[in-house]
Design a protein around this motif. Structure first.
Motif, mmCIF file in Angstrom:
data_model
loop_
_atom_site.group_PDB
_atom_site.id
_atom_site.type_symbol
_atom_site.label_atom_id
_atom_site.label_comp_id
_atom_site.label_asym_id
_atom_site.label_seq_id
_atom_site.Cartn_x
_atom_site.Cartn_y
_atom_site.Cartn_z
ATOM 1 N N GLY A 66 25.565 9.225 76.928
ATOM 2 C CA GLY A 66 24.859 10.405 76.404
ATOM 3 C C GLY A 66 24.886 10.440 74.891
ATOM 4 N N MET A 67 25.420 11.498 74.288
ATOM 5 C CA MET A 67 25.501 11.578 72.831
ATOM 6 C C MET A 67 26.730 10.836 72.304
ATOM 7 N N GLY A 68 27.599 10.378 73.194
ATOM 8 C CA GLY A 68 28.658 9.447 72.811
ATOM 9 C C GLY A 68 29.937 10.071 72.281
ATOM 10 N N ASP A 69 30.001 11.413 72.211
ATOM 11 C CA ASP A 69 31.197 12.041 71.619
ATOM 12 C C ASP A 69 32.477 11.673 72.374
ATOM 13 N N SER A 70 32.409 11.703 73.710
ATOM 14 C CA SER A 70 33.638 11.451 74.462
ATOM 15 C C SER A 70 34.013 9.963 74.390
ATOM 16 N N LEU A 71 33.015 9.089 74.355
ATOM 17 C CA LEU A 71 33.315 7.657 74.233
ATOM 18 C C LEU A 71 33.937 7.356 72.863
ATOM 19 N N LEU A 72 33.387 7.969 71.840
ATOM 20 C CA LEU A 72 33.941 7.769 70.491
ATOM 21 C C LEU A 72 35.405 8.234 70.457
ATOM 22 N N HIS A 73 35.647 9.383 71.056
ATOM 23 C CA HIS A 73 37.002 9.926 71.094
ATOM 24 C C HIS A 73 37.946 8.949 71.814
ATOM 25 N N MET A 74 37.511 8.443 72.967
ATOM 26 C CA MET A 74 38.384 7.532 73.737
ATOM 27 C C MET A 74 38.672 6.255 72.946
ATOM 28 N N GLY A 85 29.808 0.778 75.511
ATOM 29 C CA GLY A 85 29.043 1.895 76.055
ATOM 30 C C GLY A 85 27.625 1.446 76.340
ATOM 31 N N ILE A 86 27.125 1.852 77.499
ATOM 32 C CA ILE A 86 25.757 1.457 77.892
ATOM 33 C C ILE A 86 24.927 2.726 78.063
ATOM 34 N N ASP A 87 23.818 2.802 77.359
ATOM 35 C CA ASP A 87 22.886 3.921 77.552
ATOM 36 C C ASP A 87 21.518 3.519 77.023
ATOM 37 N N VAL A 93 22.382 6.862 71.004
ATOM 38 C CA VAL A 93 22.795 5.600 70.366
ATOM 39 C C VAL A 93 22.933 5.830 68.858
ATOM 40 N N GLY A 94 21.951 6.519 68.273
ATOM 41 C CA GLY A 94 22.004 6.813 66.834
ATOM 42 C C GLY A 94 23.228 7.644 66.486
ATOM 43 N N LYS A 95 23.487 8.655 67.303
ATOM 44 C CA LYS A 95 24.632 9.547 67.035
ATOM 45 C C LYS A 95 25.947 8.766 67.147
ATOM 46 N N ALA A 198 39.617 10.866 100.507
ATOM 47 C CA ALA A 198 38.624 11.948 100.316
ATOM 48 C C ALA A 198 39.066 13.032 99.317
ATOM 49 N N GLN A 199 40.078 12.726 98.511
ATOM 50 C CA GLN A 199 40.570 13.728 97.542
ATOM 51 C C GLN A 199 39.958 13.508 96.158
ATOM 52 N N TYR A 200 39.654 14.625 95.493
ATOM 53 C CA TYR A 200 39.172 14.555 94.112
ATOM 54 C C TYR A 200 40.368 14.563 93.162
ATOM 55 N N TRP A 201 40.113 14.148 91.918
ATOM 56 C CA TRP A 201 41.156 14.109 90.879
ATOM 57 C C TRP A 201 41.155 15.484 90.206
ATOM 58 N N GLN A 202 42.204 16.238 90.423
ATOM 59 C CA GLN A 202 42.203 17.635 89.976
ATOM 60 C C GLN A 202 42.471 17.790 88.488
ATOM 61 N N GLU A 203 43.273 16.882 87.924
ATOM 62 C CA GLU A 203 43.569 17.011 86.487
ATOM 63 C C GLU A 203 43.244 15.693 85.775
ATOM 64 N N PRO A 204 41.966 15.433 85.645
ATOM 65 C CA PRO A 204 41.570 14.124 85.108
ATOM 66 C C PRO A 204 41.953 13.935 83.650
ATOM 67 N N HIS A 205 42.286 12.700 83.305
ATOM 68 C CA HIS A 205 42.584 12.364 81.905
ATOM 69 C C HIS A 205 41.302 11.848 81.278
ATOM 70 N N ARG A 206 40.615 12.708 80.587
ATOM 71 C CA ARG A 206 39.415 12.292 79.850
ATOM 72 C C ARG A 206 39.002 13.451 78.957
ATOM 73 N N PRO A 207 38.287 13.123 77.863
ATOM 74 C CA PRO A 207 37.781 14.216 77.028
ATOM 75 C C PRO A 207 36.662 14.954 77.760
ATOM 76 N N GLN A 208 36.468 16.214 77.388
ATOM 77 C CA GLN A 208 35.334 16.946 77.945
ATOM 78 C C GLN A 208 34.043 16.325 77.391
ATOM 79 N N THR A 209 32.983 16.331 78.193
ATOM 80 C CA THR A 209 31.741 15.744 77.696
ATOM 81 C C THR A 209 30.722 16.845 77.418
ATOM 82 N N LYS A 210 29.663 16.454 76.713
ATOM 83 C CA LYS A 210 28.622 17.411 76.351
ATOM 84 C C LYS A 210 27.930 17.953 77.608
ATOM 85 N N PHE A 211 27.625 17.060 78.527
ATOM 86 C CA PHE A 211 26.927 17.475 79.738
ATOM 87 C C PHE A 211 27.825 18.363 80.606
ATOM 88 N N GLU A 212 29.103 18.075 80.580
ATOM 89 C CA GLU A 212 30.065 18.902 81.321
ATOM 90 C C GLU A 212 30.080 20.334 80.772
#
Ligand SMILES: C[S@@+](CC[C@H](N)C(=O)[O-])C[C@H]1O[C@@H](n2cnc3c(N)ncnc32)[C@H](O)[C@@H]1O
Length: 231
Positions: A66-74, A85-87, A93-95, A198-212
């Motif tokens: 997307g806008m790449g903020d979370s990838l840049l952070h990671m 990163g693929i998009d 990409v510019g951002k 069938a369980q989801y990850w309740q406390e994921p380790h990742r930055p919040q994303t723009k779309f989120e």
């Protein structure tokens, strides 16, 4: 028989729509200045990772940054790993190029091309340590479900590219897509749910994303899935 990667007419089914225009002046400038340095031009052949990065270390791939903020952070938080990163979204990409250049990151490169083709051709089998697909386009209308990225043949393809023990992290703010993701991932032989069946990850380790953040403003929930490739 047509696969999910192609329609009956043999035209590929795209998981995105490219919208024309909308590049800001600074995004355009970053593309002009930094493309050559930080973008890997797509070719339907395996990447030579040792000529892309100066160190041979863990490889983390994000599809649809997307806008790449979370990838840049990671990438900034984990300088000991290499990131690709693929998009296809040029404003993003510019951002992201602006961010990579501002921080002079040597461990983050971009491929601006359809991830289905990139995954098919550019990565060797067992070359990726971690793969993320965070908030892929949900394509909520039934007639568009075939455009969703997370489908069994795409997941089978990316699984081949993972090293033994490598992780796949998916997230979505669309419940019906989360259920589809769970079904597809649980049905993929070589993958194991790190959270239990069938369980989801309740406390994921990742930055919040723009779309989120957008989803949260709309009152959506968030579902994360973490699977690993059987070693
Ligand atoms: C809904 S956005 C989410 C962006 C970001 N991950 C976030 O959470 O803010 C999905 C992104 O995936 C990209 N995308 C969708 N299908 C793709 C494909 N086949 N190849 C590359 N990028 C793709 C879109 O261009 C878009 O930037």
């Amino acid at each position: 028989m047509a696969t999910q990667l192609e329609s009956d007419s043999k035209r590929p089914i795209r998981s995105y729509v490219i919208r024309a225009g909308r590049l800001t002046v600074s995004q355009r400038r970053a593309i002009d200045l930094y493309w050559q340095r930080y973008v890997i031009d797509y070719a339907a052949e395996p990447l030579q990772l040792d000529s892309v990065f100066s160190t041979n270390t863990k490889l983390i791939v994000e599809i649809g940054f997307g806008m790449g903020d979370s990838l840049l952070h990671m990438a900034r938080q984990d300088p000991a790993s290499n990131f690709i990163g693929i998009d296809v979204h040029r404003p993003g990409v510019g951002k992201l190029l602006q961010g990579i250049a501002a921080h002079e990151l040597g461990n983050l490169k971009i491929i601006c091309h359809d991830a289905k083709e990139v995954m098919q051709h550019c990565f060797c089998a067992q070359s990726i340590d971690r793969l993320l697909i965070l908030f892929p386009d949900p394509w909520p209308k039934k007639r568009h479900h075939k455009r969703r990225l997370v489908q069994s043949d795409f997941i089978a393809l990316i699984t081949k590219k993972l090293k033994a023990g490598a992780e796949v992290h998916l997230a979505t703010d669309w419940q019906a897509y989360a259920e589809q993701m769970m079904e597809v991932m649980e049905a993929t032989d070589e993958l194991t749910n790190q959270m239990g069946s069938a369980q989801y990850w309740q406390e994921p380790h990742r930055p919040q994303t723009k779309f989120e953040r957008r989803g949260m403003r709309l009152g959506h929930g968030v579902w994360d899935l973490l699977f690993s490739k059987v070693g």
